[in-house]
Design a protein around this motif. Structure first.
Motif, PDB file in Angstrom:
ATOM      1  N   GLU A 132       5.996  -3.680  -6.238  1.00 27.94           N
ATOM      2  CA  GLU A 132       4.804  -2.879  -5.954  1.00 27.94           C
ATOM      3  C   GLU A 132       5.127  -1.580  -5.226  1.00 27.94           C
ATOM      4  N   CYS A 133       6.345  -1.449  -4.748  1.00 31.18           N
ATOM      5  CA  CYS A 133       6.790  -0.247  -4.033  1.00 31.18           C
ATOM      6  C   CYS A 133       7.545   0.638  -5.009  1.00 31.18           C
ATOM      7  N   LYS A 134       6.824   1.323  -5.850  1.00 35.35           N
ATOM      8  CA  LYS A 134       7.409   2.050  -6.974  1.00 35.35           C
ATOM      9  C   LYS A 134       8.356   3.176  -6.567  1.00 35.35           C
ATOM     10  N   ALA A 135       8.193   3.754  -5.383  1.00 34.87           N
ATOM     11  CA  ALA A 135       9.055   4.857  -4.963  1.00 34.87           C
ATOM     12  C   ALA A 135      10.314   4.372  -4.239  1.00 34.87           C
ATOM     13  N   GLY A 167      11.790  -5.672 -11.307  1.00 31.52           N
ATOM     14  CA  GLY A 167      11.235  -4.322 -11.292  1.00 31.52           C
ATOM     15  C   GLY A 167      11.211  -3.642  -9.952  1.00 31.52           C
ATOM     16  N   GLY A 168      11.778  -4.263  -8.928  1.00 30.03           N
ATOM     17  CA  GLY A 168      11.818  -3.629  -7.622  1.00 30.03           C
ATOM     18  C   GLY A 168      12.959  -2.634  -7.515  1.00 30.03           C
ATOM     19  N   LEU A 169      12.889  -1.740  -6.578  1.00 28.57           N
ATOM     20  CA  LEU A 169      13.844  -0.656  -6.323  1.00 28.57           C
ATOM     21  C   LEU A 169      13.916   0.286  -7.520  1.00 28.57           C
ATOM     22  N   ALA A 170      13.095   1.295  -7.450  1.00 29.72           N
ATOM     23  CA  ALA A 170      12.943   2.276  -8.526  1.00 29.72           C
ATOM     24  C   ALA A 170      14.261   2.896  -8.940  1.00 29.72           C
ATOM     25  N   GLU A 208       0.807  -1.222   0.000  1.00 28.88           N
ATOM     26  CA  GLU A 208       0.000   0.000   0.000  1.00 28.88           C
ATOM     27  C   GLU A 208       0.836   1.266   0.000  1.00 28.88           C
ATOM     28  N   CYS A 209       2.120   1.149   0.218  1.00 31.32           N
ATOM     29  CA  CYS A 209       2.992   2.314   0.354  1.00 31.32           C
ATOM     30  C   CYS A 209       3.370   2.855  -1.018  1.00 31.32           C
ATOM     31  N   LYS A 210       3.051   4.091  -1.251  1.00 31.23           N
ATOM     32  CA  LYS A 210       3.305   4.698  -2.559  1.00 31.23           C
ATOM     33  C   LYS A 210       4.438   5.719  -2.542  1.00 31.23           C
TER      34      LYS A 210
END
Length: 80
Positions: free
Chosen positions: A43-46, A72-75, A15-17
């Protein structure tokens, strides 16, 4: 926080954006907890930085984290 705490944290990270830096160093996280975190990295895009230094990670946990980052993790190619 151990594996149980890391797994619980993974549940809310979905849920963390806006979280960009997460320091879980010295928290007794092992392979199970690392696997739970790895499953939500995408899912943690930021999130750009995840510190899991000085935990109980073995080859399995490290491999799962690497897979989560590559998927795709760690923007922005962040740092684990």
């Amino acid at each position: 926080i151990g594996d149980e705490g890391a797994s619980a944290l993974a549940g809310v990270l979905r849920e963390c954006k806006t979280l960009a830096y997460l320091d879980l160093s010295r928290n007794n996280v092992g392979d199970e907890g690392a696997g739970s975190l790895a499953g939500v990295l995408g899912e943690c895009k930021a999130l750009t930085h995840l510190d899991l230094s000085r935990n109980r990670l073995g080859d399995e946990g490290a491999g799962r984290l690497a897979s989560g980052i590559l998927a795709g993790g760690l923007a922005g190619g962040g740092k684990a």
